[in-house]
Scaffold this motif. Structure first.
Motif, PDB file in Angstrom:
ATOM      1  N   THR A   8       0.827  -1.209   0.000  1.00  0.00           N
ATOM      2  CA  THR A   8       0.000   0.000   0.000  1.00  0.00           C
ATOM      3  C   THR A   8       0.864   1.263   0.000  1.00  0.00           C
ATOM      4  O   THR A   8       0.455   2.305  -0.508  1.00  0.00           O
ATOM      5  CB  THR A   8      -0.912   0.015   1.246  1.00  0.00           C
ATOM      6  OG1 THR A   8      -1.635  -1.210   1.309  1.00  0.00           O
ATOM      7  CG2 THR A   8      -1.901   1.160   1.197  1.00  0.00           C
ATOM      8  N   ASN A  11       1.864   1.468  -3.599  1.00  0.00           N
ATOM      9  CA  ASN A  11       0.762   1.225  -4.535  1.00  0.00           C
ATOM     10  C   ASN A  11       1.154   0.316  -5.685  1.00  0.00           C
ATOM     11  O   ASN A  11       0.683   0.469  -6.797  1.00  0.00           O
ATOM     12  CB  ASN A  11       0.235   2.532  -5.132  1.00  0.00           C
ATOM     13  CG  ASN A  11      -0.919   3.057  -4.322  1.00  0.00           C
ATOM     14  OD1 ASN A  11      -1.059   4.235  -4.124  1.00  0.00           O
ATOM     15  ND2 ASN A  11      -1.755   2.169  -3.814  1.00  0.00           N
ATOM     16  N   SER A 156      -1.550   6.920   3.064  1.00  0.00           N
ATOM     17  CA  SER A 156      -2.921   7.096   2.576  1.00  0.00           C
ATOM     18  C   SER A 156      -2.986   8.062   1.401  1.00  0.00           C
ATOM     19  O   SER A 156      -4.067   8.292   0.860  1.00  0.00           O
ATOM     20  CB  SER A 156      -3.816   7.588   3.708  1.00  0.00           C
ATOM     21  OG  SER A 156      -3.301   8.765   4.284  1.00  0.00           O
ATOM     22  N   LYS A 228      -8.368  -2.595   5.274  1.00  0.00           N
ATOM     23  CA  LYS A 228      -8.193  -1.365   4.503  1.00  0.00           C
ATOM     24  C   LYS A 228      -8.631  -0.133   5.272  1.00  0.00           C
ATOM     25  O   LYS A 228      -8.127   0.962   5.041  1.00  0.00           O
ATOM     26  CB  LYS A 228      -9.049  -1.446   3.225  1.00  0.00           C
ATOM     27  CG  LYS A 228      -8.297  -1.868   1.995  1.00  0.00           C
ATOM     28  CD  LYS A 228      -9.125  -1.572   0.744  1.00  0.00           C
ATOM     29  CE  LYS A 228      -8.284  -1.689  -0.503  1.00  0.00           C
ATOM     30  NZ  LYS A 228      -8.375  -2.968  -1.197  1.00  0.00           N
ATOM     31  N   ASP A 229      -9.592  -0.297   6.130  1.00  0.00           N
ATOM     32  CA  ASP A 229     -10.088   0.886   6.839  1.00  0.00           C
ATOM     33  C   ASP A 229      -9.103   1.397   7.879  1.00  0.00           C
ATOM     34  O   ASP A 229      -9.322   2.451   8.472  1.00  0.00           O
ATOM     35  CB  ASP A 229     -11.465   0.626   7.470  1.00  0.00           C
ATOM     36  CG  ASP A 229     -11.554  -0.698   8.180  1.00  0.00           C
ATOM     37  OD1 ASP A 229     -10.545  -1.422   8.222  1.00  0.00           O
ATOM     38  OD2 ASP A 229     -12.643  -1.008   8.697  1.00  0.00           O
ATOM     39  N   ILE A 231      -5.997   2.087   7.043  1.00  0.00           N
ATOM     40  CA  ILE A 231      -4.959   2.865   6.358  1.00  0.00           C
ATOM     41  C   ILE A 231      -4.943   4.293   6.893  1.00  0.00           C
ATOM     42  O   ILE A 231      -3.904   4.833   7.244  1.00  0.00           O
ATOM     43  CB  ILE A 231      -5.202   2.868   4.833  1.00  0.00           C
ATOM     44  CG1 ILE A 231      -5.045   1.452   4.279  1.00  0.00           C
ATOM     45  CG2 ILE A 231      -4.233   3.824   4.144  1.00  0.00           C
ATOM     46  CD1 ILE A 231      -5.437   1.317   2.813  1.00  0.00           C
ATOM     47  N   HIS A 256      -3.033  -4.658   3.065  1.00  0.00           N
ATOM     48  CA  HIS A 256      -4.390  -4.370   3.546  1.00  0.00           C
ATOM     49  C   HIS A 256      -5.420  -5.215   2.826  1.00  0.00           C
ATOM     50  O   HIS A 256      -5.432  -5.269   1.602  1.00  0.00           O
ATOM     51  CB  HIS A 256      -4.699  -2.877   3.351  1.00  0.00           C
ATOM     52  CG  HIS A 256      -3.877  -1.992   4.229  1.00  0.00           C
ATOM     53  ND1 HIS A 256      -2.736  -1.359   3.790  1.00  0.00           N
ATOM     54  CD2 HIS A 256      -3.995  -1.691   5.542  1.00  0.00           C
ATOM     55  CE1 HIS A 256      -2.200  -0.676   4.805  1.00  0.00           C
ATOM     56  NE2 HIS A 256      -2.949  -0.858   5.882  1.00  0.00           N
ATOM     57  N   ASN A 257      -6.271  -5.828   3.611  1.00  0.00           N
ATOM     58  CA  ASN A 257      -7.320  -6.645   2.989  1.00  0.00           C
ATOM     59  C   ASN A 257      -8.574  -5.817   2.739  1.00  0.00           C
ATOM     60  O   ASN A 257      -8.844  -4.845   3.443  1.00  0.00           O
ATOM     61  CB  ASN A 257      -7.651  -7.854   3.875  1.00  0.00           C
ATOM     62  CG  ASN A 257      -8.256  -7.454   5.190  1.00  0.00           C
ATOM     63  OD1 ASN A 257      -7.548  -7.142   6.127  1.00  0.00           O
ATOM     64  ND2 ASN A 257      -9.586  -7.436   5.257  1.00  0.00           N
ATOM     65  N   GLY A 258      -9.318  -6.229   1.711  1.00  0.00           N
ATOM     66  CA  GLY A 258     -10.559  -5.542   1.361  1.00  0.00           C
ATOM     67  C   GLY A 258     -11.687  -5.905   2.315  1.00  0.00           C
ATOM     68  O   GLY A 258     -11.555  -6.799   3.147  1.00  0.00           O
ATOM     69  N   ARG A 299      -7.321  -8.750  -1.320  1.00  0.00           N
ATOM     70  CA  ARG A 299      -7.437  -7.297  -1.462  1.00  0.00           C
ATOM     71  C   ARG A 299      -8.785  -6.874  -2.043  1.00  0.00           C
ATOM     72  O   ARG A 299      -9.159  -5.711  -1.964  1.00  0.00           O
ATOM     73  CB  ARG A 299      -6.309  -6.761  -2.347  1.00  0.00           C
ATOM     74  CG  ARG A 299      -5.008  -6.582  -1.585  1.00  0.00           C
ATOM     75  CD  ARG A 299      -3.975  -5.788  -2.359  1.00  0.00           C
ATOM     76  NE  ARG A 299      -3.430  -6.543  -3.470  1.00  0.00           N
ATOM     77  CZ  ARG A 299      -3.582  -6.196  -4.736  1.00  0.00           C
ATOM     78  NH1 ARG A 299      -4.264  -5.118  -5.062  1.00  0.00           N
ATOM     79  NH2 ARG A 299      -3.048  -6.936  -5.684  1.00  0.00           N
TER      80      ARG A 299
END
Length: 484
Positions: A8, A11, A156, A228-229, A231, A256-258, A299
């Motif tokens: 992340t 990217n 982020s 993911k939340d 981040i 980060h997982n979705g 992800r």
RNA sequence: GGCGCCAUCGCCAAGUGGUAAGGCAAGGGUCUGCAAAAUCCUCAUCCCCAGUUCGAGUCUGGGUGGCGCCUCCA
């Protein structure tokens, strides 16, 4: 084998190269223990459980740290609502969490530190940040001075002015800047608190992960992961705190997982559209939930539904039925060295698995690649394409062992198949009020009728069983039954 | 408003620029006294438009639709 991960921070997918060759330090943000865990939590911990397992499978050493955040606003609120001590709340939900993880086959982390047991480390870290001029005490609180830290926003991908617009300032806040966040919060009456140079208080939300990861993995370490939340702001703030204190880079790879979604919306506490792990496990096999979670790349978002779970459960049943068949077929047989049936295909099973997993832990692809192996096992058990029995046995043994090895990495297919299927059947039979003895009796009757070639009578018995919810299968070894 | 993600067969879903894995469902075959289970075969050119390229689901730009973060959230 080169392992590539999506980072992340950059990217992009990049080769996963640890600080120290062959050794990985990995930190996953654990739960804030104020309530039962839901399927979203299950996804995080299943995902990174598999990551740790695969790294080890690939010959790497892993130190896996997963914390418990056991002091926090929500815990305090919950304690006040229910009239118990905050420590009681957190202890209870740690127990529940452990039980859920056990059900899901999530292995414990190597270190599972609690915030309340690391207050001195946290205080020390805050002092360090203050000494470096990046934090300031104010009325018993301590705040991090975001604008003093030059890298803020690098995870982020946000810039300070955009953040400024949405920043929250609460009345009574002593922040110098709206972007600043609390490292230490002065105690309010009735709240759990610890002594500190700034008076009685407790840690802010993000500082615990900075302190505990540094303690167990060092100031710079390899992998940091979570949903993911997290981040923003959690992980962004961790980076700021840790790098402000140490002057060194913090975690090198951020995974980060979705989200788990329901009807294409994020499953979350605030929306109220969540299912607890416990609820789901009342309806479905734990292994089905795990299989479901691993069936989509970590992800990507994954849509939770009864239909999807039922699909996964059917698949898990199929796999255990296959393995049971293989076990039966191999019972008492000697495995001799020699050529395999479909040798080329069989030899590809394990490499294909490793390749899929080495590409950003693509368990979904890995699972897809296994379909072949199961079909072949079934074919070899029932209609082998060769008369070379030794080769069939050899191939079955090989496939079974590889599937088991793969299962050990995914945390799937590792129960004794016979026991799994029996337990499944009993559970379903009980749910439908089916009497096993009665079923056996009817099957016997039908056997007699068949022996007498009275197929009309035999079919009547089968219809009767079907009406009860029982499906029967004639096999060379006799008639078996199941509850579909 | 800022930042980011996603859009592949009826459903789920994988896919490093080189010609679309897999599962479910469906249709057909094999096996079976009949079934069930199993197995085999069949079943998509990748939201739209433009571009880059010998070649694009995969890259670029523009649409359309959906989602997320920016506040507690895994």
């Amino acid at each position: 084998m080169e392992i590539r991960v999506y980072n992340t921070l950059t990217n992009r997918k990049e080769p996963l190269a640890p600080l120290v060759e062959g050794k990985f330090g990995m930190y996953v943000c654990g739960p804030t223990v104020y309530d039962m865990s839901h399927v979203g939590h299950a996804r995080v911990y299943v995902t990174f459980d598999v990551v740790a397992r695969f790294l080890r499978f690939a010959g790497r050493q892993v130190t896996y740290v997963r914390n418990y955040t056991d002091v926090d606003d929500k815990i305090i609120r919950r304690a006040q609502e229910t009239g118990v001590a905050p420590a009681e709340v957190s202890e209870r939900f740690i127990r529940e969490f452990i039980a859920d993880m056990q059900s899901l086959g999530v292995a414990p982390a190597d270190v599972e530190p609690k915030v309340t047991e690391h207050i001195p480390e946290i205080v020390g870290l805050i002092e360090k940040i203050i000494a470096r001029g990046l934090a300031y005490p104010a009325g018993g609180d301590v705040y991090f001075a975001v604008r003093e830290f030059s890298g803020y926003g690098k995870l982020s991908k946000r810039n300070l002015d955009d953040l400024e617009a949405g920043a929250r300032v609460e009345p009574g806040d002593l922040k110098r800047d709206p972007l600043d966040f609390a490292l230490w919060k002065a105690a309010k009456p009735g709240e759990p608190s610890w002594d500190s140079p700034w008076g009685k208080g407790r840690p802010g939300w993000h500082i615990e992960c900075s302190a505990m990861s540094a303690k167990y993995l060092g100031e710079t370490f390899d992998i940091h992961a979570g949903g993911k939340d997290l981040i923003f702001p959690h992980h962004e703030n961790e980076i700021a705190q840790s790098e402000a204190a140490s002057g060194k880079p913090f975690a090198r790879y951020w995974l980060h997982n979705g989200f788990v979604q329901i009807d294409n919306e994020k499953m979350s506490k605030s929306l109220g559209n969540f299912f607890t792990i416990r609820e789901v496990l009342q309806k479905f096999e734990a292994e089905a939930l795990r299989y479901f979670l691993l069936g989509t790349h970590y992800r990507n978002p994954i849509n939770f539904s009864d239909l999807a779970l039922a699909d996964a459960e059917r698949r898990v049943d199929y796999i255990y039925e296959t393995l049971a068949k293989v076990d039966e077929r191999l019972a008492g047989r000697q495995v001799t060295p020699g050529a395999l049936v479909e040798q080329e295909q069989v030899e590809k099973v394990l490499p294909a698995f490793s390749e899929a997993m080495a590409d950003d832990f693509n368990a979904a692809e890995a699972l897809g690649g296994l379909a072949n192996a199961f079909a072949l096992m079934n074919a070899l058990c029932e209609k082998p394409p060769t008369k070379d029995k030794a080769a069939v046995v050899r191939t079955l043994a090989r496939l079974r062992d590889e599937v088991r090895a793969i299962g050990a990495v995914l945390g799937l297919f590792n129960q004794p198949p016979g026991e799994f299927l029996l337990r499944r059947r009993e559970k379903k039979a009980a749910a439908k009020g089916i009497d096993g003895a009665r079923v056996e009796q009817l099957i016997n009757d039908r056997g007699e009728a068949r022996k007498a070639k009275d197929f009309a009578a035999a079919d009547r018995v089968r219809d009767e069983l079907k009406a009860m919810g029982v499906e029967i299968m004639d096999t060379p070894a006799g008639t078996t039954w199941k509850v579909p």
